[in-house]
Design an enzyme around this catalytic site. Structure first.
Site, PDB file in Angstrom:
ATOM      1  N   GLY A  98       0.766  -1.237   0.000  1.00  0.00           N
ATOM      2  CA  GLY A  98       0.000   0.000   0.000  1.00  0.00           C
ATOM      3  C   GLY A  98       0.795   1.284   0.000  1.00  0.00           C
ATOM      4  CD  GLU A 155       1.329   0.872   7.681  1.00  0.00           C
ATOM      5  OE1 GLU A 155       0.830   0.881   6.545  1.00  0.00           O
ATOM      6  OE2 GLU A 155       1.244  -0.104   8.452  1.00  0.00           O
ATOM      7  CG  ASP A 156      -1.315   2.067   2.968  1.00  0.00           C
ATOM      8  OD1 ASP A 156      -1.014   1.710   4.131  1.00  0.00           O
ATOM      9  OD2 ASP A 156      -1.975   1.345   2.200  1.00  0.00           O
ATOM     10  CG  ASP A 159      -8.330   0.565   9.852  1.00  0.00           C
ATOM     11  OD1 ASP A 159      -8.932   0.214  10.872  1.00  0.00           O
ATOM     12  OD2 ASP A 159      -8.901   0.743   8.759  1.00  0.00           O
ATOM     13  CE  LYS A 187     -10.335   4.191   7.203  1.00  0.00           C
ATOM     14  NZ  LYS A 187     -10.905   3.015   6.478  1.00  0.00           N
ATOM     15  CG  PHE A 208     -12.987   0.083   1.915  1.00  0.00           C
ATOM     16  CD1 PHE A 208     -12.801  -0.190   0.572  1.00  0.00           C
ATOM     17  CD2 PHE A 208     -12.194  -0.579   2.844  1.00  0.00           C
ATOM     18  CE1 PHE A 208     -11.846  -1.122   0.160  1.00  0.00           C
ATOM     19  CE2 PHE A 208     -11.254  -1.506   2.448  1.00  0.00           C
ATOM     20  CZ  PHE A 208     -11.077  -1.783   1.107  1.00  0.00           C
ATOM     21  CB  VAL A 209     -10.124   5.525   1.224  1.00  0.00           C
ATOM     22  CG1 VAL A 209     -11.153   6.473   1.816  1.00  0.00           C
ATOM     23  CG2 VAL A 209      -9.114   5.105   2.291  1.00  0.00           C
ATOM     24  CG  ASP A 215      -5.258  -3.513  -2.302  1.00  0.00           C
ATOM     25  OD1 ASP A 215      -5.478  -4.692  -2.614  1.00  0.00           O
ATOM     26  OD2 ASP A 215      -4.885  -3.164  -1.145  1.00  0.00           O
ATOM     27  NE  ARG A 221      -1.845  -2.976  -4.303  1.00  0.00           N
ATOM     28  CZ  ARG A 221      -1.907  -3.044  -2.978  1.00  0.00           C
ATOM     29  NH1 ARG A 221      -1.811  -1.937  -2.274  1.00  0.00           N
ATOM     30  NH2 ARG A 221      -2.075  -4.203  -2.371  1.00  0.00           N
TER      31      ARG A 221
END
Length: 237
Positions: A98, A155-156, A159, A187, A208-209, A215, A221
Site C-alpha cells: 500500500g 504507512e499508507d 487503521d 483513520k 473504505f478508501v 487497494d 492502486r
C-alpha cells in the site's frame, strides 16, 4: 474540512466539449491547467472515465483527496522529516504494497536529504476484504541492519493500529535508536490499540478508501487520487 466530489457532477454538458490530454494526465480533479497557453480543465474526471482505467474510476463513489491535495500533504511531511532527521542517518522502511507510491513521493520530497539516508520495504498484511483483520503477518524483514538506526516506518493508512504496534515492538527488540511512524492517512475512528502516528499527512474519515496505492482485492492502486469505493464493489465479496 474534507471536500468531497460527486462523480456524477463531472458529466460533460455538451458533446463538443474539448479535453486537454496533457491536463488529464496531471490527474487533478477540478484543477485548471495553469501552464502557459493551457485551457482550464474542469471535467478532468470525465476524461479519465473514458481512458483505459475508466472502469476503475466508475467504481468510485466520491473523491476525497485529489492528486494536488495529496501532493501538498506529502511535501509538507517531507519538509518536516528533512528538518527532524538532519544528521541522524535515517532508515526509511515502507510497508508493501500500500505505501509504495506514497513512499516514492515522500522520499523525493525530503529536501535537503539527510546524510546517509537509507530505505527498504517490509511486506505486512492485516486486511481481509474491507476490514482490518487485526492479525498482522510480516512476510519480509529489512535487508538492512536496523540496530542503532533512527527508523521511520512509512504507512499508507493507520487503521486499528494493531499492525504498527506489532511492527514497532519488533523493531525496538532489534535495538533501533528510535522508531517513528509516518502515515499518509490516519483513520482515528477505527483505532483499537493505543498507538499514534508521529507524522500524519491527512486525517481520514471512517470510509473504505482506495487509490494512490490503497487497494481492494489488488485493484485500484493505480488511481491518482484517493476515493471512497462504491459499496456495490464489495457487498457481495
Amino acid at each position: 474540512m474534507i471536500r468531497t466530489y460527486n462523480l456524477q457532477t463531472f458529466a460533460p454538458k455538451a458533446p463538443k466539449a474539448r479535453v486537454c490530454r496533457a491536463s488529464a494526465r496531471r490527474s487533478i480533479v477540478g484543477v485548471p491547467d495553469t501552464r502557459p497557453g493551457g485551457r482550464p480543465v474542469k471535467r478532468y474526471l470525465t476524461a479519465l472515465q473514458t481512458s483505459n482505467m475508466g472502469a476503475l474510476h466508475n467504481d468510485i463513489e466520491k473523491v476525497l483527496y485529489t492528486e494536488e491535495a495529496i501532493a501538498q500533504a506529502v511535501n509538507k511531511l517531507g519538509k518536516q522529516l528533512s528538518a527532524d532527521y538532519a544528521g541522524k542517518r535515517p532508515l526509511i522502511l515502507g510497508t508493501l504494497c500500500g505505501a509504495f507510491i506514497f513512499m516514492a513521493d515522500l522520499v523525493r520530497s525530503i529536501e535537503p536529504v539527510p546524510a546517509d539516508l537509507d530505505m527498504d520495504f517490509l511486506r505486512i498484511s492485516s486486511y481481509v476484504g474491507t476490514q482490518s483483520s487485526g492479525d498482522s503477518t510480516m512476510a519480509m524483514q529489512s535487508r538492512l541492519p536496523v540496530k542503532g538506526r533512527h527508523v521511520l516506518v512509512v504507512e499508507d493508512i493507520v487503521d486499528t493500529g494493531r499492525t504498527l504496534k506489532s511492527l514497532t515492538s519488533s523493531l525496538q527488540q532489534q535495538g533501533v535508536a528510535s522508531v517513528k511512524i509516518v502515515t499518509l492517512l490516519n483513520k482515528q475512528a477505527r483505532r483499537t490499540i493505543d498507538i499514534q502516528a508521529d507524522y500524519v499527512g491527512i486525517q481520514c474519515p471512517d470510509e473504505f478508501v482506495v487509490g494512490y496505492g490503497l487497494d481492494f482485492e489488488h485493484k485500484y492502486r493505480s488511481l491518482p487520487y484517493i476515493g471512497v469505493l462504491h459499496p456495490k464493489c464489495y457487498e457481495l465479496s
